[in-house]
Design an enzyme around this catalytic site. Structure first.
Site, PDB file in Angstrom:
ATOM      1  N   GLY A  46       0.847  -1.190   0.000  1.00 12.89           N
ATOM      2  CA  GLY A  46       0.000   0.000   0.000  1.00 12.89           C
ATOM      3  C   GLY A  46       0.881   1.238   0.000  1.00 12.89           C
ATOM      4  O   GLY A  46       2.081   1.162   0.307  1.00 12.89           O
ATOM      5  N   GLN A  51       3.121   9.977   1.369  1.00 13.71           N
ATOM      6  CA  GLN A  51       4.425   9.307   1.519  1.00 13.71           C
ATOM      7  C   GLN A  51       5.379   9.666   0.377  1.00 13.71           C
ATOM      8  O   GLN A  51       6.586   9.468   0.495  1.00 13.71           O
ATOM      9  CB  GLN A  51       4.253   7.788   1.598  1.00 13.71           C
ATOM     10  CG  GLN A  51       3.533   7.343   2.873  1.00 13.71           C
ATOM     11  CD  GLN A  51       3.356   5.846   2.935  1.00 13.71           C
ATOM     12  OE1 GLN A  51       2.385   5.309   2.405  1.00 13.71           O
ATOM     13  NE2 GLN A  51       4.292   5.151   3.548  1.00 13.71           N
TER      14      GLN A  51
HETATM   15  O1  K1U Z   1       4.059   2.328   3.991  1.00 13.20           O
HETATM   16  C1  K1U Z   1       2.954   1.855   3.789  1.00 13.20           C
HETATM   17  O2  K1U Z   1       1.945   2.436   4.129  1.00 13.20           O
HETATM   18  C2  K1U Z   1       2.879   0.519   3.085  1.00 13.20           C
HETATM   19  C3  K1U Z   1       2.836  -0.668   4.032  1.00 13.20           C
HETATM   20  C4  K1U Z   1       1.409  -1.135   4.123  1.00 13.20           C
HETATM   21  C5  K1U Z   1       1.056  -2.018   5.262  1.00 13.20           C
HETATM   22  C6  K1U Z   1       1.766  -3.165   5.558  1.00 13.20           C
HETATM   23  C7  K1U Z   1       1.386  -3.981   6.608  1.00 13.20           C
HETATM   24  C8  K1U Z   1       0.307  -3.637   7.372  1.00 13.20           C
HETATM   25  C9  K1U Z   1      -0.374  -2.491   7.106  1.00 13.20           C
HETATM   26  C10 K1U Z   1      -0.009  -1.676   6.035  1.00 13.20           C
HETATM   27  C11 K1U Z   1       3.741  -1.738   3.441  1.00 13.20           C
HETATM   28  O3  K1U Z   1       3.543  -2.176   2.362  1.00 13.20           O
HETATM   29  S1  K1U Z   1       5.051  -2.311   4.426  1.00 13.20           S
HETATM   30  C12 K1U Z   1       5.776  -3.604   3.421  1.00 13.20           C
HETATM   31  C13 K1U Z   1       4.972  -4.840   3.389  1.00 13.20           C
HETATM   32  O4  K1U Z   1       4.049  -5.034   4.145  1.00 13.20           O
HETATM   33  C14 K1U Z   1       5.308  -5.910   2.392  1.00 13.20           C
HETATM   34  C15 K1U Z   1       6.379  -5.783   1.554  1.00 13.20           C
HETATM   35  C16 K1U Z   1       6.659  -6.790   0.638  1.00 13.20           C
HETATM   36  C17 K1U Z   1       5.886  -7.903   0.578  1.00 13.20           C
HETATM   37  C18 K1U Z   1       4.818  -8.048   1.418  1.00 13.20           C
HETATM   38  C19 K1U Z   1       4.513  -7.033   2.332  1.00 13.20           C
HETATM   39 ZN    ZN Z   2       2.609   3.348   6.096  1.00 12.78          ZN
END
Ligand code: K1U
Ligand code: ZN
Length: 169
Positions: A46, A51
């Site tokens: 997401g 950001q």
């Molecule tokens: O920074 C953000 O808002 C994005 C965030 C979204 C999120 C992750 C987990 C719980 C709530 C919201 C991310 O994408 S962090 C990276 C991540 O979760 C991920 C990266 C690669 C593969 C799978 C997951």
């Molecule tokens: Zn975030």
């Protein structure tokens, strides 16, 4: 399309409240395309416009698992119409707080209203990872980070760790 820089804590812009989008134009869609490319490159599931330094109420997301077809999703001016009393914990991460993960408790189900990529208003129910991710991203639109749901000590430790990593890089 272009990969944009993702702001990291303690960047003050991440604390800004984002403004509603009056109309989904080609310019809005170009921003959403850049955001999606930036999110895929990170990689993440997401991303909120703030950001990448744009204070507009726009979110992109893709919750497809590895090996599945991409499922890009776009949320403009999202609103939560209803949230369940039942809550669920999830170990969250954030591209603006690299390498920090911690458990946050949020409503397990929410009902959403938003405007999609085509500029149409949509209502949709969310649960599981979709509910977690949309609430996390909607927090970004209010200048709230997942570490703001943790204790002051944990929040300060997280920011200190990110600053240390940035200095070392
Ligand atoms: O920074 C953000 O808002 C994005 C965030 C979204 C999120 C992750 C987990 C719980 C709530 C919201 C991310 O994408 S962090 C990276 C991540 O979760 C991920 C990266 C690669 C593969 C799978 C997951
Ligand atoms: Zn975030």
């Amino acid at each position: 399309m272009a990969i944009r820089e993702i702001l990291v804590v303690p960047h003050p812009v991440l604390k800004q409240v984002s403004e509603p989008v009056s109309e989904v134009t080609d310019e809005t869609r170009a921003l959403m395309d850049d955001m999606l490319e930036t999110m895929y490159a990170a990689p993440g599931i997401g991303l909120a416009a703030i950001q990448v330094g744009v204070p507009k109420r726009i979110i992109v997301m893709d919750l497809a698992r590895e090996g599945e077809e991409p499922q890009p999703r776009y949320f403009v001016n999202p609103e939560i119409l209803w949230a369940s009393e039942e809550t669920a914990p999830y170990e969250e991460g954030c591209l603006s707080i690299p390498d920090i993960y911690d458990e946050v408790e949020r409503p397990a189900q929410v009902k959403l209203r938003y405007v999609n990529y085509q500029g149409e208003q949509v209502e949709e129910d969310a649960e599981g990872l979709f509910a977690v991710c949309i609430q996390h991203e909607m927090d970004h639109l209010e200048g709230v980070l997942f570490i703001d749901h943790l204790s002051r000590l944990k929040r300060e430790q997280a920011i200190k760790k990110v600053k240390k990593q940035a200095k070392a890089a």
